[in-house]
Design a protein around this motif. Structure first.
Motif, PDB file in Angstrom:
ATOM      1  N   HIS A  89       0.947  -1.183  -0.150  1.00  0.00           N
ATOM      2  CA  HIS A  89      -0.148  -0.083   0.233  1.00  0.00           C
ATOM      3  C   HIS A  89       0.785   1.153  -0.033  1.00  0.00           C
ATOM      4  O   HIS A  89       0.464   2.314  -0.687  1.00  0.00           O
ATOM      5  N   GLU A  93       1.200   4.198  -2.991  1.00  0.00           N
ATOM      6  CA  GLU A  93       0.892   5.413  -2.649  1.00  0.00           C
ATOM      7  C   GLU A  93       2.023   6.354  -3.311  1.00  0.00           C
ATOM      8  O   GLU A  93       1.663   7.492  -3.855  1.00  0.00           O
ATOM      9  N   LYS A 103      -8.339   6.462  -9.061  1.00  0.00           N
ATOM     10  CA  LYS A 103      -7.362   6.276  -8.203  1.00  0.00           C
ATOM     11  C   LYS A 103      -6.926   4.420  -7.979  1.00  0.00           C
ATOM     12  O   LYS A 103      -7.818   3.700  -8.441  1.00  0.00           O
ATOM     13  N   SER A 105      -4.907   1.277  -6.202  1.00  0.00           N
ATOM     14  CA  SER A 105      -4.972   0.278  -5.063  1.00  0.00           C
ATOM     15  C   SER A 105      -3.845  -0.779  -5.210  1.00  0.00           C
ATOM     16  O   SER A 105      -3.268  -1.019  -6.346  1.00  0.00           O
ATOM     17  N   THR A 238      -6.462  -1.353  -9.393  1.00  0.00           N
ATOM     18  CA  THR A 238      -7.050  -0.676  -8.224  1.00  0.00           C
ATOM     19  C   THR A 238      -8.093  -2.001  -7.607  1.00  0.00           C
ATOM     20  O   THR A 238      -8.152  -2.791  -8.054  1.00  0.00           O
ATOM     21  N   ASP A 249     -13.305   0.197   7.418  1.00  0.00           N
ATOM     22  CA  ASP A 249     -12.439   1.418   8.172  1.00  0.00           C
ATOM     23  C   ASP A 249     -11.140   0.964   8.828  1.00  0.00           C
ATOM     24  O   ASP A 249     -10.555   1.569   9.464  1.00  0.00           O
ATOM     25  N   LYS A 254      -4.660  -1.775   4.660  1.00  0.00           N
ATOM     26  CA  LYS A 254      -4.492  -0.464   4.536  1.00  0.00           C
ATOM     27  C   LYS A 254      -4.815  -0.007   3.072  1.00  0.00           C
ATOM     28  O   LYS A 254      -3.901   1.222   2.730  1.00  0.00           O
ATOM     29  N   THR A 256      -7.994   0.756   1.431  1.00  0.00           N
ATOM     30  CA  THR A 256      -9.134   1.225   1.057  1.00  0.00           C
ATOM     31  C   THR A 256      -8.910   2.887   0.738  1.00  0.00           C
ATOM     32  O   THR A 256      -8.005   3.508   1.521  1.00  0.00           O
ATOM     33  N   LYS A 257      -9.954   3.242   0.113  1.00  0.00           N
ATOM     34  CA  LYS A 257      -9.748   4.760  -0.241  1.00  0.00           C
ATOM     35  C   LYS A 257     -11.142   5.148  -0.691  1.00  0.00           C
ATOM     36  O   LYS A 257     -11.894   4.453  -1.198  1.00  0.00           O
ATOM     37  N   PRO A 258     -11.612   6.224  -0.105  1.00  0.00           N
ATOM     38  CA  PRO A 258     -12.889   6.762  -0.142  1.00  0.00           C
ATOM     39  C   PRO A 258     -13.544   6.715  -1.496  1.00  0.00           C
ATOM     40  O   PRO A 258     -14.557   6.792  -1.902  1.00  0.00           O
ATOM     41  N   GLU A 259     -12.652   7.375  -2.592  1.00  0.00           N
ATOM     42  CA  GLU A 259     -13.028   7.147  -3.910  1.00  0.00           C
ATOM     43  C   GLU A 259     -13.375   5.976  -4.587  1.00  0.00           C
ATOM     44  O   GLU A 259     -13.724   6.016  -5.546  1.00  0.00           O
TER      45      GLU A 259
END
Length: 283
Positions: A89, A93, A103, A105, A238, A249, A254, A256-259
């Motif tokens: 992750h 990033e 985005k 992942s 992704t 959450d 680690k 996950t992303k809101p988008e």
């Protein structure tokens, strides 16, 4: 996650992940890395380890236990699992800093290449009695200017209703819930599948021992994996998650992303339908 007599062991999953990784790497010629770059990065990693030892006064017994654990990770073939869950992750990033469009992942350890190509409107390969809530996933692939990308490929794979991946669980047929969907002339796609379940990474091996010793949980939220690619464009790796999903959450990886969170709509027949558009940048 449902536990059965056919549940994949950490060693079995690790061996499969290692084999898949080696097969994938064999397709790509080494680009070559300068000795200066190797020295810089490796020294930085070692400096971090040395600092942790000094800051936390690591004892010889703890050092020997760590050495034994590292040996067990290698013997169990769990390096792809460990690195993909706990390290990838951050690599992703860094890569995202120079990427535009959808985005990204992590890839994760359960990708298998060379899945069958399917038309723009397709049903993923599955068992005749595949358990789970039916899910229709639709959308469009576009470029940064909003133009549709015809013939884009969506390489998609995900866990089943019990949290298992084909190719890594002995009771699943090869290719189950895996495929490469090719978009139509307007860049559109419609994929019929089932909603995946959350799952825990294998815990009966050394990675699981570390998680238990640290008091962490081993769960990942339910998600779809995708690699979206098209000629002349930068591919995107992704994952797409589900609104309200368990562990969303507190993903152990680690990643996950809101988008990247879908909000499926329930249909009159009880199935789910969700839309998501992908945006690719030029290579």
């Amino acid at each position: 996650m449902t536990v059965t007599d056919q549940s994949p062991s950490a060693k079995g999953s690790g061996a499969s992940a290692t084999e898949a990784f080696r097969a994938s790497r064999s397709r790509h010629a080494d680009t070559g890395v300068s000795s200066e770059r190797v020295s810089t990065v490796v020294q930085a990693v070692l400096d971090g380890v040395h600092a942790a030892i000094r800051d936390h006064k690591v004892s010889y017994d703890e050092f020997q236990a760590a050495k034994q654990w590292l040996i067990e990770v290698g013997e169990g073939g769990e390096w792809p699992l460990f690195l993909d869950v706990f390290v990838e992750h951050t690599v992703e990033e860094v890569a995202a800093e120079s990427q535009h469009g959808t985005k990204g992942s992590i890839l994760g350890p359960y990708y298998l290449p060379d899945q069958p190509k399917l038309p723009s409107v397709a049903r993923l390969p599955m068992r005749p009695d595949e358990p789970g809530t039916p899910l229709v996933f639709t959308g469009q692939v576009r470029d940064l200017d909003g133009n549709p990308v015809a013939g884009a490929e969506l390489d998609i794979w995900h866990a089943d209703n019990d949290g298992y991946y084909s190719g890594f669980a002995p009771h699943l047929p090869d290719g189950n819930l895996r495929g490469v969907v090719v978009t139509d002339g307007e860049g559109r796609f419609e994929i019929s599948t089932v909603q995946p379940a959350p799952y825990q990474i294998p815990t009966d091996g050394p990675t699981g021992k570390l998680i238990t010793a640290a008091g962490w949980h081993p769960w990942r939220p339910a998600h779809l994996h995708l690699i979206v690619r098209a000629s002349g464009h930068r591919p995107i790796t992704t994952q797409l998650y589900f609104q309200g999903g368990e562990w969303l959450d507190s993903d152990v990886a680690k990643a996950t992303k809101p988008e990247l969170v879908l909000d499926p709509r329930e249909q009159p027949d009880g199935s789910l339908r969700s839309e998501y558009d992908f945006v690719l940048e030029r290579a």
